[in-house]
Design an enzyme around this catalytic site. Structure first.
Site, mmCIF file in Angstrom:
data_model
loop_
_atom_site.group_PDB
_atom_site.id
_atom_site.type_symbol
_atom_site.label_atom_id
_atom_site.label_comp_id
_atom_site.label_asym_id
_atom_site.label_seq_id
_atom_site.Cartn_x
_atom_site.Cartn_y
_atom_site.Cartn_z
ATOM 1 N N TYR A 100 41.288 43.281 50.447
ATOM 2 C CA TYR A 100 40.494 43.801 49.334
ATOM 3 C C TYR A 100 40.715 45.290 49.107
ATOM 4 O O TYR A 100 40.655 45.759 47.975
ATOM 5 C CB TYR A 100 38.998 43.582 49.602
ATOM 6 C CG TYR A 100 38.496 42.200 49.294
ATOM 7 C CD1 TYR A 100 38.895 41.108 50.050
ATOM 8 C CD2 TYR A 100 37.591 41.993 48.263
ATOM 9 C CE1 TYR A 100 38.404 39.848 49.779
ATOM 10 C CE2 TYR A 100 37.096 40.736 47.990
ATOM 11 C CZ TYR A 100 37.508 39.660 48.752
ATOM 12 O OH TYR A 100 37.027 38.413 48.484
ATOM 13 N N LYS B 72 44.361 34.181 61.311
ATOM 14 C CA LYS B 72 45.633 33.483 61.061
ATOM 15 C C LYS B 72 46.664 34.169 61.961
ATOM 16 O O LYS B 72 47.682 34.710 61.506
ATOM 17 C CB LYS B 72 45.976 33.595 59.555
ATOM 18 C CG LYS B 72 47.178 32.788 59.119
ATOM 19 C CD LYS B 72 46.933 31.298 59.011
ATOM 20 C CE LYS B 72 48.212 30.578 58.640
ATOM 21 N NZ LYS B 72 48.094 29.100 58.695
ATOM 22 N N ASP C 270 43.028 27.853 58.466
ATOM 23 C CA ASP C 270 43.255 26.535 57.841
ATOM 24 C C ASP C 270 42.528 25.444 58.626
ATOM 25 O O ASP C 270 41.866 24.568 58.055
ATOM 26 C CB ASP C 270 44.761 26.229 57.670
ATOM 27 C CG ASP C 270 45.597 26.549 58.897
ATOM 28 O OD1 ASP C 270 45.048 27.065 59.898
ATOM 29 O OD2 ASP C 270 46.816 26.269 58.873
ATOM 30 N N ASP D 276 35.026 35.263 52.568
ATOM 31 C CA ASP D 276 34.677 34.967 51.178
ATOM 32 C C ASP D 276 34.896 33.474 50.900
ATOM 33 O O ASP D 276 34.012 32.781 50.382
ATOM 34 C CB ASP D 276 35.557 35.820 50.252
ATOM 35 C CG ASP D 276 35.282 35.548 48.788
ATOM 36 O OD1 ASP D 276 34.101 35.474 48.416
ATOM 37 O OD2 ASP D 276 36.249 35.387 48.018
ATOM 38 N N ASP E 115 31.861 30.110 50.634
ATOM 39 C CA ASP E 115 31.659 29.218 49.475
ATOM 40 C C ASP E 115 31.745 27.757 49.923
ATOM 41 O O ASP E 115 30.948 26.910 49.488
ATOM 42 C CB ASP E 115 32.730 29.467 48.392
ATOM 43 C CG ASP E 115 32.300 30.504 47.347
ATOM 44 O OD1 ASP E 115 31.542 31.426 47.712
ATOM 45 O OD2 ASP E 115 32.733 30.385 46.183
HETATM 46 C C1 IPM Z 1 31.473 37.614 46.744
HETATM 47 C C2 IPM Z 1 32.380 37.729 45.548
HETATM 48 C C3 IPM Z 1 33.102 39.062 45.572
HETATM 49 C C4 IPM Z 1 34.000 39.073 46.802
HETATM 50 C C5 IPM Z 1 33.904 39.413 44.313
HETATM 51 C C6 IPM Z 1 33.095 39.257 43.062
HETATM 52 C C7 IPM Z 1 34.444 40.802 44.401
HETATM 53 O O1 IPM Z 1 33.251 36.649 45.477
HETATM 54 O O2 IPM Z 1 30.605 38.478 46.924
HETATM 55 O O3 IPM Z 1 31.588 36.639 47.494
HETATM 56 O O4 IPM Z 1 35.118 38.528 46.762
HETATM 57 O O5 IPM Z 1 33.585 39.651 47.803
HETATM 58 MN MN MN Z 2 32.797 35.060 46.908
#
Ligand code: IPM
Ligand code: MN
Ligand code: NAD
Length: 363
Positions: free
Chosen positions: A138, A183, A215, A239, A243
């Site tokens: 990032y 990784k 993975d 990240d 999710d």
């Molecule tokens: C999160 C989001 C952010 C990230 C983006 C919007 C920069 O996906 O907070 O999970 O990747 O950290």
């Molecule tokens: Mn995110």
């Protein structure tokens, strides 16, 4: 007064943040905490109004707050902007040194059916993702040409050590197990990560450590999420895996997060984005934003109030009040109001206005 900065942001950000702020307001009024909420432009809305996603005034207000509550930023309108709304979020995390992002996910007992996994697999899953937030791909040097582009991934030993300490300390207060995800079979940064995590682990002999490649970790999360306690991982992997984990517990709309640095205010935000596909319809799930507000209370030392809010949230879900992402019909406002009704029962008698949504912060 205890200043809490609110950054409603874009899309469903204002909708979900409004419900979370109303919960915090209620706690403040009941307990006489004197929370003072101050809303600031951030993300796409700040690009529209000020030409940049993180205006100086917003950053200054954040620096002067005890905590920051955020909704979400971004949307297709700004995808071609010179500076995207998301850059404001990255800038805020970096400016405040918020290197530790905590994302707890739990399959609530009795709500296993929310999970797309078979009940016997989902049952009992209770995972804390400790995501490094200010390093890695990032924040490395970026080059972007017409025919080639690159993103540099760097980590220093110091950056890895400090996030590892956060994970091991958190594990001590949980089930004493850290799974470090990297990784290391391919990436140099991951090999440094693994060596450093092992060195830090030696100082926590009471905490078990194992390693998984990212993975394999993605697979293990869906084949047996209950095997995990704390997942410690770098920025991008955290990240993606969070999710995935959110859906295992039912919906991305459920997860909250806290981001902390060595000192200064923490940033509290749901892990989801601005969900442009459902924005403005009052159907977003505010649970992740409300869970973030509970984490904020906990970090301010208000642990009873934090667990009161978390229990209220879970109670409402168990009672069958659910937004569309969980197969229900409740609106965002309605769900928030139900949580505050449950909270009022836990805190004492509610001042009538405390039950209302708090939308004035973004209207
Ligand atoms: C999160 C989001 C952010 C990230 C983006 C919007 C920069 O996906 O907070 O999970 O990747 O950290
Ligand atoms: Mn995110
Ligand atoms: P998203 O999280 O916004 O949406 C993904 C899917 O989940 C969509 O179908 C959406 O409707 C659903 N969803 C998300 N939150 C929900 C909620 N609370 N209740 C019900 N359903 C919900 O991810 P995306 O579509 O990839 O990104 C949209 C924008 O948000 C992009 O600009 C992205 O960069 C940004 N984003 C911001 C943040 C943040 O501000 N922290 C995080 C992730 C993405």
């Amino acid at each position: 007064m205890t200043k809490i900065v609110v950054l409603p942001g874009d899309g469903i950000g204002p909708e979900v943040a409004g419900e979370a702020v109303a919960c915090l307001k209620m706690v403040s009024e009941f307990r006489g905490l004197g929370f003072d909420f101050e809303s600031h432009d951030f993300g796409g809305v700040a690009i529209d109004r000020h030409g940049e996603p993180l205006p100086e005034a917003t950053l200054a207000a954040c620096r002067g707050a005890v905590a920051i509550l955020m909704g979400a930023v971004g949307g297709p309108r700004w995808d071609k902007a010179a500076v995207r709304p998301e850059a404001g979020l990255l800038g805020l995390r970096q400016a405040l040194g918020l290197f530790a992002n905590l994302r707890p996910a739990r399959v609530i007992k009795g709500l296993e059916s929310f999970s797309p996994l078979k009940t016997e697999l989902a049952a009992g899953a209770d995972v804390l993702v400790v995501r490094e937030l200010t390093g890695g791909l990032y924040f490395g040097e970026k080059k972007e040409g017409d025919d080639s582009a690159s993103d540099l991934c760097t980590y220093t030993r110091g950056e890895i050590e400090r996030i590892a300490h956060v994970a091991f300390a958190a594990a001590r207060a949980r089930r004493a197990k850290v799974t470090s995800v990297d990784k290391a079979n391919v990436l140099a940064t991951s090999r440094l990560w693994r060596r450093t995590v092992e060195a830090v682990a030696a100082r926590y002999p009471d905490v078990a450590l194992d390693h998984l490649y990212v993975d394999a970790a993605a697979m293990a999360l869906v084949t047996g999420p209950a095997r995990f306690d704390v997942i410690l991982t770098e920025n991008l992997f955290g990240d993606i895996l969070s999710d995935e984990l959110s859906v295992i517990s039912g919906s991305i709309g459920l997860l909250g997060s806290s981001s902390r640095g060595a000192d200064g205010p923490g940033l509290y935000e749901p892990i989801h984005g601005s969900a442009p596909d459902i924005a403005g319809q009052d159907v977003a799930n505010p649970a992740g934003a409300i869970a973030s507000a509970a984490m904020l209370l906990d970090d301010l030392g208000l642990s009873d109030e934090a667990s009161g809010l978390t229990e209220s949230l879970e109670q409402v879900l168990l009672d069958g009040c659910r937004t569309r992402d969980l197969g229900g019909k409740a609106g965002c406002r309605e769900f928030g109001a139900r949580v505050r009704q449950a909270l009022a029962d836990r805190l004492g008698k509610a001042p009538a206005e405390a039950l209302e949504s708090n939308r004035d912060c973004h209207e």
